[in-house]
Design a protein around this motif. Structure first.
Motif, PDB file in Angstrom:
ATOM      1  N   ASN A  73       0.812  -1.215   0.000  1.00 28.26           N
ATOM      2  CA  ASN A  73       0.000   0.000   0.000  1.00 28.26           C
ATOM      3  C   ASN A  73       0.848   1.270   0.000  1.00 28.26           C
ATOM      4  N   SER A  74       2.016   1.221   0.633  1.00 29.59           N
ATOM      5  CA  SER A  74       2.863   2.418   0.700  1.00 29.59           C
ATOM      6  C   SER A  74       3.943   2.441  -0.374  1.00 29.59           C
ATOM      7  N   GLY A  75       4.082   1.349  -1.118  1.00 31.94           N
ATOM      8  CA  GLY A  75       5.097   1.300  -2.163  1.00 31.94           C
ATOM      9  C   GLY A  75       6.504   1.126  -1.625  1.00 31.94           C
ATOM     10  N   ASN A  76       6.654   0.394  -0.525  1.00 32.68           N
ATOM     11  CA  ASN A  76       7.954   0.200   0.112  1.00 32.68           C
ATOM     12  C   ASN A  76       8.634  -1.048  -0.463  1.00 32.68           C
ATOM     13  N   LEU A  77       9.440  -0.841  -1.487  1.00 31.90           N
ATOM     14  CA  LEU A  77      10.096  -1.941  -2.192  1.00 31.90           C
ATOM     15  C   LEU A  77      11.066  -2.695  -1.280  1.00 31.90           C
ATOM     16  N   ASP A  78      11.788  -2.008  -0.426  1.00 34.83           N
ATOM     17  CA  ASP A  78      12.743  -2.677   0.467  1.00 34.83           C
ATOM     18  C   ASP A  78      12.032  -3.665   1.388  1.00 34.83           C
ATOM     19  N   THR A  79      10.899  -3.265   1.942  1.00 37.36           N
ATOM     20  CA  THR A  79      10.144  -4.173   2.819  1.00 37.36           C
ATOM     21  C   THR A  79       9.593  -5.339   2.021  1.00 37.36           C
ATOM     22  N   LEU A  80       9.097  -5.084   0.818  1.00 39.77           N
ATOM     23  CA  LEU A  80       8.579  -6.175  -0.017  1.00 39.77           C
ATOM     24  C   LEU A  80       9.685  -7.187  -0.321  1.00 39.77           C
ATOM     25  N   ARG A  81      10.879  -6.719  -0.544  1.00 35.50           N
ATOM     26  CA  ARG A  81      12.013  -7.627  -0.776  1.00 35.50           C
ATOM     27  C   ARG A  81      12.331  -8.431   0.485  1.00 35.50           C
ATOM     28  N   ALA A 106      13.958   0.044  -9.095  1.00 33.43           N
ATOM     29  CA  ALA A 106      13.173   0.967  -8.265  1.00 33.43           C
ATOM     30  C   ALA A 106      12.277   1.843  -9.138  1.00 33.43           C
ATOM     31  N   ASP A 107      12.793   2.294 -10.281  1.00 34.11           N
ATOM     32  CA  ASP A 107      12.000   3.136 -11.180  1.00 34.11           C
ATOM     33  C   ASP A 107      10.806   2.366 -11.757  1.00 34.11           C
ATOM     34  N   GLN A 108      11.046   1.125 -12.191  1.00 36.30           N
ATOM     35  CA  GLN A 108       9.956   0.314 -12.729  1.00 36.30           C
ATOM     36  C   GLN A 108       8.903   0.059 -11.648  1.00 36.30           C
ATOM     37  N   PHE A 109       9.362  -0.265 -10.442  1.00 36.38           N
ATOM     38  CA  PHE A 109       8.435  -0.524  -9.353  1.00 36.38           C
ATOM     39  C   PHE A 109       7.600   0.716  -9.049  1.00 36.38           C
ATOM     40  N   HIS A 114       9.547 -12.851  -4.197  1.00 35.29           N
ATOM     41  CA  HIS A 114      10.841 -12.275  -3.813  1.00 35.29           C
ATOM     42  C   HIS A 114      11.704 -12.033  -5.049  1.00 35.29           C
ATOM     43  N   ASP A 115      11.737 -13.014  -5.938  1.00 31.58           N
ATOM     44  CA  ASP A 115      12.519 -12.867  -7.171  1.00 31.58           C
ATOM     45  C   ASP A 115      12.026 -11.662  -7.975  1.00 31.58           C
ATOM     46  N   PHE A 116      10.702 -11.485  -8.059  1.00 34.37           N
ATOM     47  CA  PHE A 116      10.136 -10.352  -8.783  1.00 34.37           C
ATOM     48  C   PHE A 116      10.607  -9.035  -8.177  1.00 34.37           C
ATOM     49  N   TYR A 117      10.464  -8.908  -6.844  1.00 39.06           N
ATOM     50  CA  TYR A 117      10.845  -7.650  -6.193  1.00 39.06           C
ATOM     51  C   TYR A 117      12.351  -7.421  -6.214  1.00 39.06           C
ATOM     52  N   GLN A 118      13.139  -8.492  -6.254  1.00 39.51           N
ATOM     53  CA  GLN A 118      14.593  -8.343  -6.345  1.00 39.51           C
ATOM     54  C   GLN A 118      15.019  -7.847  -7.730  1.00 39.51           C
ATOM     55  N   LYS A 119      14.340  -8.337  -8.770  1.00 38.33           N
ATOM     56  CA  LYS A 119      14.761  -8.047 -10.146  1.00 38.33           C
ATOM     57  C   LYS A 119      14.215  -6.736 -10.686  1.00 38.33           C
ATOM     58  N   ILE A 120      13.091  -6.279 -10.163  1.00 36.19           N
ATOM     59  CA  ILE A 120      12.506  -5.053 -10.699  1.00 36.19           C
ATOM     60  C   ILE A 120      13.317  -3.847 -10.203  1.00 36.19           C
TER      61      ILE A 120
END
Length: 166
Positions: A72-80, A96-99, A88-94
């Motif tokens: 909900n907050s767009g926190n990529l680090d927490t999602l990873r 920051a700009d794409q996310f 996990h693989d998705f969030y690791q490979k995307i």
């Protein structure tokens, strides 16, 4: 032989005073007992809450909350940090700009799932399945069931893909 001694009569006023003193002492003792009992109940409740906060079910619930809050907050680090397997693989490979782009689109469309409540959690060893009721900001009155599959990796629960055969 000893001579009998005269014992003076007790007047009613002094007897009442003696009774009042006893009642006062009784009230003080009772009050102290109530305070001690309240402290004991507080300590027991605190220990039980602490133990329930660290139960596998409570930790699974905290992980689901961390995951959905990060979505909900767009926190990529927490999602990873709170995912494993394909997510996990998705969030690791995307990148920051794409996310950020995907997140903004989802946020604008109000399509990010929000957990209304976690209905059930089943923990079996290092795996868990949680059933939750979710909704989106696009239509908060429309809820649906969502299953979260989790795995305990290195002492931390992570949201993963369902295990094959489950």
């Amino acid at each position: 032989m000893a001579q009998p001694q005269r014992v003076p009569a007790v007047d009613a006023g002094s007897e009442a005073k003696a009774g009042a003193g006893s009642k006062k002492k009784l009230l003080i003792v009772a009050g102290a007992a109530v305070v001690v009992l309240a402290v004991v109940i507080g300590v027991v409740a605190g220990v039980m809450k602490h133990n329930s906060d660290s139960s596998p079910e409570a930790l699974v619930q905290k992980t689901i909350t961390a995951y959905t809050d990060a979505l909900n907050s767009g926190n990529l680090d927490t999602l990873r940090a709170v995912t494993c397997g394909a997510p996990h693989d998705f969030y690791q490979k995307i990148s920051a700009d794409q996310f950020t782009s995907v997140y903004r689109t989802s946020k604008d469309q109000k399509s990010i799932p929000l957990v209304k409540r976690v209905d059930a959690i089943q923990v079996t060893g290092d795996t868990a399945i949680a059933q939750a009721t979710v909704y989106t900001e696009a239509d908060p009155s429309k809820t649906s069931a969502r299953t979260f599959d989790l795995r305990n990796e290195g002492g931390s629960w992570k949201v993963c893909d369902p295990q094959p055969g489950k």
